[in-house]
Design an enzyme around this catalytic site. Sequence first.
Site, PDB file in Angstrom:
ATOM      1  N   LYS A  15       0.837  -1.197   0.000  1.00  0.00           N
ATOM      2  CA  LYS A  15       0.000   0.000   0.000  1.00  0.00           C
ATOM      3  C   LYS A  15       0.883   1.262   0.000  1.00  0.00           C
ATOM      4  O   LYS A  15       2.099   1.184   0.252  1.00  0.00           O
ATOM      5  CB  LYS A  15      -0.919  -0.045   1.228  1.00  0.00           C
ATOM      6  CG  LYS A  15      -1.981  -1.178   1.171  1.00  0.00           C
ATOM      7  CD  LYS A  15      -2.722  -1.313   2.498  1.00  0.00           C
ATOM      8  CE  LYS A  15      -3.878  -2.284   2.443  1.00  0.00           C
ATOM      9  NZ  LYS A  15      -4.536  -2.470   3.773  1.00  0.00           N
ATOM     10  N   TYR A  55     -12.470  -4.045  -3.212  1.00  0.00           N
ATOM     11  CA  TYR A  55     -13.047  -4.427  -1.918  1.00  0.00           C
ATOM     12  C   TYR A  55     -14.477  -4.944  -2.057  1.00  0.00           C
ATOM     13  O   TYR A  55     -14.903  -5.770  -1.244  1.00  0.00           O
ATOM     14  CB  TYR A  55     -12.950  -3.270  -0.912  1.00  0.00           C
ATOM     15  CG  TYR A  55     -11.549  -3.159  -0.336  1.00  0.00           C
ATOM     16  CD1 TYR A  55     -11.052  -4.129   0.540  1.00  0.00           C
ATOM     17  CD2 TYR A  55     -10.703  -2.116  -0.689  1.00  0.00           C
ATOM     18  CE1 TYR A  55      -9.761  -4.050   1.040  1.00  0.00           C
ATOM     19  CE2 TYR A  55      -9.413  -2.024  -0.190  1.00  0.00           C
ATOM     20  CZ  TYR A  55      -8.951  -2.994   0.684  1.00  0.00           C
ATOM     21  OH  TYR A  55      -7.670  -2.920   1.189  1.00  0.00           O
ATOM     22  N   ARG A 120      -0.531 -14.698   4.115  1.00  0.00           N
ATOM     23  CA  ARG A 120      -1.268 -14.103   5.245  1.00  0.00           C
ATOM     24  C   ARG A 120      -0.468 -14.269   6.548  1.00  0.00           C
ATOM     25  O   ARG A 120      -0.436 -13.373   7.380  1.00  0.00           O
ATOM     26  CB  ARG A 120      -2.640 -14.776   5.420  1.00  0.00           C
ATOM     27  CG  ARG A 120      -3.611 -14.494   4.301  1.00  0.00           C
ATOM     28  CD  ARG A 120      -4.245 -13.130   4.347  1.00  0.00           C
ATOM     29  NE  ARG A 120      -5.246 -12.969   5.369  1.00  0.00           N
ATOM     30  CZ  ARG A 120      -6.128 -11.970   5.384  1.00  0.00           C
ATOM     31  NH1 ARG A 120      -6.124 -11.061   4.425  1.00  0.00           N
ATOM     32  NH2 ARG A 120      -6.998 -11.865   6.339  1.00  0.00           N
ATOM     33  N   THR A 126      -4.604  -7.762  10.861  1.00  0.00           N
ATOM     34  CA  THR A 126      -4.959  -6.447  10.299  1.00  0.00           C
ATOM     35  C   THR A 126      -4.373  -5.255  11.051  1.00  0.00           C
ATOM     36  O   THR A 126      -3.904  -4.296  10.443  1.00  0.00           O
ATOM     37  CB  THR A 126      -6.505  -6.314  10.263  1.00  0.00           C
ATOM     38  OG1 THR A 126      -7.039  -7.433   9.561  1.00  0.00           O
ATOM     39  CG2 THR A 126      -6.945  -5.027   9.593  1.00  0.00           C
ATOM     40  N   ARG A 137       3.449  -6.657   9.224  1.00  0.00           N
ATOM     41  CA  ARG A 137       2.673  -5.611   9.909  1.00  0.00           C
ATOM     42  C   ARG A 137       3.096  -5.455  11.367  1.00  0.00           C
ATOM     43  O   ARG A 137       3.057  -4.355  11.921  1.00  0.00           O
ATOM     44  CB  ARG A 137       1.181  -5.946   9.828  1.00  0.00           C
ATOM     45  CG  ARG A 137       0.575  -5.736   8.434  1.00  0.00           C
ATOM     46  CD  ARG A 137      -0.778  -6.423   8.351  1.00  0.00           C
ATOM     47  NE  ARG A 137      -1.548  -6.076   7.162  1.00  0.00           N
ATOM     48  CZ  ARG A 137      -2.713  -6.649   6.868  1.00  0.00           C
ATOM     49  NH1 ARG A 137      -3.216  -7.580   7.659  1.00  0.00           N
ATOM     50  NH2 ARG A 137      -3.368  -6.293   5.782  1.00  0.00           N
ATOM     51  N   ASN A 157      -1.542  -0.319   7.338  1.00  0.00           N
ATOM     52  CA  ASN A 157      -0.883  -1.584   7.701  1.00  0.00           C
ATOM     53  C   ASN A 157      -0.037  -2.158   6.564  1.00  0.00           C
ATOM     54  O   ASN A 157       0.169  -3.355   6.475  1.00  0.00           O
ATOM     55  CB  ASN A 157      -1.927  -2.588   8.192  1.00  0.00           C
ATOM     56  CG  ASN A 157      -3.053  -2.788   7.192  1.00  0.00           C
ATOM     57  OD1 ASN A 157      -2.965  -2.312   6.061  1.00  0.00           O
ATOM     58  ND2 ASN A 157      -4.084  -3.508   7.589  1.00  0.00           N
ATOM     59  N   HIS A 160      -1.969  -5.292   1.452  1.00  0.00           N
ATOM     60  CA  HIS A 160      -3.193  -6.075   1.263  1.00  0.00           C
ATOM     61  C   HIS A 160      -2.760  -7.459   0.817  1.00  0.00           C
ATOM     62  O   HIS A 160      -1.898  -7.600  -0.050  1.00  0.00           O
ATOM     63  CB  HIS A 160      -4.113  -5.494   0.185  1.00  0.00           C
ATOM     64  CG  HIS A 160      -5.143  -6.509  -0.238  1.00  0.00           C
ATOM     65  ND1 HIS A 160      -6.267  -6.760   0.508  1.00  0.00           N
ATOM     66  CD2 HIS A 160      -5.168  -7.397  -1.270  1.00  0.00           C
ATOM     67  CE1 HIS A 160      -6.954  -7.747  -0.066  1.00  0.00           C
ATOM     68  NE2 HIS A 160      -6.305  -8.155  -1.136  1.00  0.00           N
ATOM     69  N   GLU A 171      -9.553 -11.226  -7.341  1.00  0.00           N
ATOM     70  CA  GLU A 171      -8.772  -9.986  -7.200  1.00  0.00           C
ATOM     71  C   GLU A 171      -7.696  -9.877  -8.284  1.00  0.00           C
ATOM     72  O   GLU A 171      -7.481  -8.804  -8.847  1.00  0.00           O
ATOM     73  CB  GLU A 171      -8.104  -9.941  -5.822  1.00  0.00           C
ATOM     74  CG  GLU A 171      -9.096  -9.704  -4.689  1.00  0.00           C
ATOM     75  CD  GLU A 171      -8.447  -9.747  -3.305  1.00  0.00           C
ATOM     76  OE1 GLU A 171      -9.169  -9.528  -2.330  1.00  0.00           O
ATOM     77  OE2 GLU A 171      -7.224 -10.011  -3.204  1.00  0.00           O
TER      78      GLU A 171
HETATM   79  P1  IDP Z   1      -7.096  -7.404   6.007  1.00  0.00           P
HETATM   80  O1  IDP Z   1      -6.409  -6.358   5.159  1.00  0.00           O
HETATM   81  O2  IDP Z   1      -6.229  -7.816   7.175  1.00  0.00           O
HETATM   82  O3  IDP Z   1      -7.621  -8.574   5.196  1.00  0.00           O
HETATM   83  P2  IDP Z   1      -9.858  -6.429   6.154  1.00  0.00           P
HETATM   84  O4  IDP Z   1     -10.798  -6.731   7.287  1.00  0.00           O
HETATM   85  O5  IDP Z   1     -10.104  -7.085   4.844  1.00  0.00           O
HETATM   86  O6  IDP Z   1      -8.359  -6.689   6.692  1.00  0.00           O
HETATM   87  O7  IDP Z   1      -9.876  -4.846   5.974  1.00  0.00           O
HETATM   88  C1  IDP Z   1      -9.284  -4.243   4.833  1.00  0.00           C
HETATM   89  C2  IDP Z   1      -8.459  -3.040   5.275  1.00  0.00           C
HETATM   90  O8  IDP Z   1      -9.330  -2.065   5.869  1.00  0.00           O
HETATM   91  C3  IDP Z   1      -7.408  -3.309   6.365  1.00  0.00           C
HETATM   92  O9  IDP Z   1      -6.200  -3.817   5.842  1.00  0.00           O
HETATM   93  C4  IDP Z   1      -7.248  -1.946   6.974  1.00  0.00           C
HETATM   94  O10 IDP Z   1      -6.393  -1.120   6.182  1.00  0.00           O
HETATM   95  C5  IDP Z   1      -8.677  -1.373   6.917  1.00  0.00           C
HETATM   96  N1  IDP Z   1      -9.453  -1.616   8.148  1.00  0.00           N
HETATM   97  C6  IDP Z   1      -9.973  -2.779   8.576  1.00  0.00           C
HETATM   98  N2  IDP Z   1     -10.656  -2.633   9.728  1.00  0.00           N
HETATM   99  C7  IDP Z   1     -10.586  -1.321  10.038  1.00  0.00           C
HETATM  100  C8  IDP Z   1     -11.106  -0.518  11.139  1.00  0.00           C
HETATM  101  O11 IDP Z   1     -11.771  -0.983  12.073  1.00  0.00           O
HETATM  102  N3  IDP Z   1     -10.813   0.815  11.106  1.00  0.00           N
HETATM  103  C9  IDP Z   1     -10.085   1.381  10.096  1.00  0.00           C
HETATM  104  N4  IDP Z   1      -9.589   0.671   9.077  1.00  0.00           N
HETATM  105  C10 IDP Z   1      -9.830  -0.656   9.037  1.00  0.00           C
HETATM  106 MG    MG Z   2      -9.184  -8.587   3.727  1.00  0.00          MG
END
Ligand code: IDP
Ligand code: MG
Length: 202
Positions: A15, A55, A120, A126, A137, A157, A160, A171
Amino acid sequence: MKNNRPQEKTLVLIKPDGVQRSLIGEIIHRYERTGLKLVGLKFFTPSTKLVEQHYLMDKGWLEAVGNKSIASYKKRGKKLPFSDSKKCGLRILETLKKYLSAGPVVAMVWQGNEAVGIVRKITGGTEPLTSDVGTIRGDLTLDSIILADIDGRAVRNLIHASGSSEEANKEIKIWFKPSEIVKYRLVQEEVLYDVDLNGIME
Ligand code: IDP
Ligand code: MG
């Protein structure tokens, strides 16, 4: 080479914060040394439309991310921005559109045995505050959900990574044309996968 199990592909994005932190090399190195094979690579600034498409590709994502956010607000005893999980998810989607289109990203496809799970695991959970030590991360950045929520932005973080093989295949199709996926052999695959492992001795 003889091996009996089909391999997976997974999509990884470095990212904009990962690029700006000069972590491209470090991050690629961590995936590369597992033995996974890099089969797609590009560097550009994605449009907000592409980020939204990415997304919303997974039908359950909006509600799932909304539910996760609601659970985190409740755990902290904070007032919910919305009680509806979809609305919460949409709010996070808006912040993600801004985050991922803020600058160039590195988009990659990695291939190998259990590529989705391996990536992963190395990427980590996350939220950087609680991601395991030893993960990208967990080791290389420091954001928290609390800070992101206070500032009304997405958690930064670095990465993705696709959540499942089905998600990955969908994707990859929106980030890469079929012709941009390179089909080739890596010498080390003989050692990782060949059932006989009989080409080593002179
Ligand atoms: P992942 O990237 O670990 O798979 P996802 O739940 O798919 O996590 O969420 C996508 C992205 O959205 C995360 O990588 C993060 O950047 C952001 N995100 C997820 N949950 C939150 C939150 O509660 N607050 C703000 N940003 C969030
Ligand atoms: Mg995800």
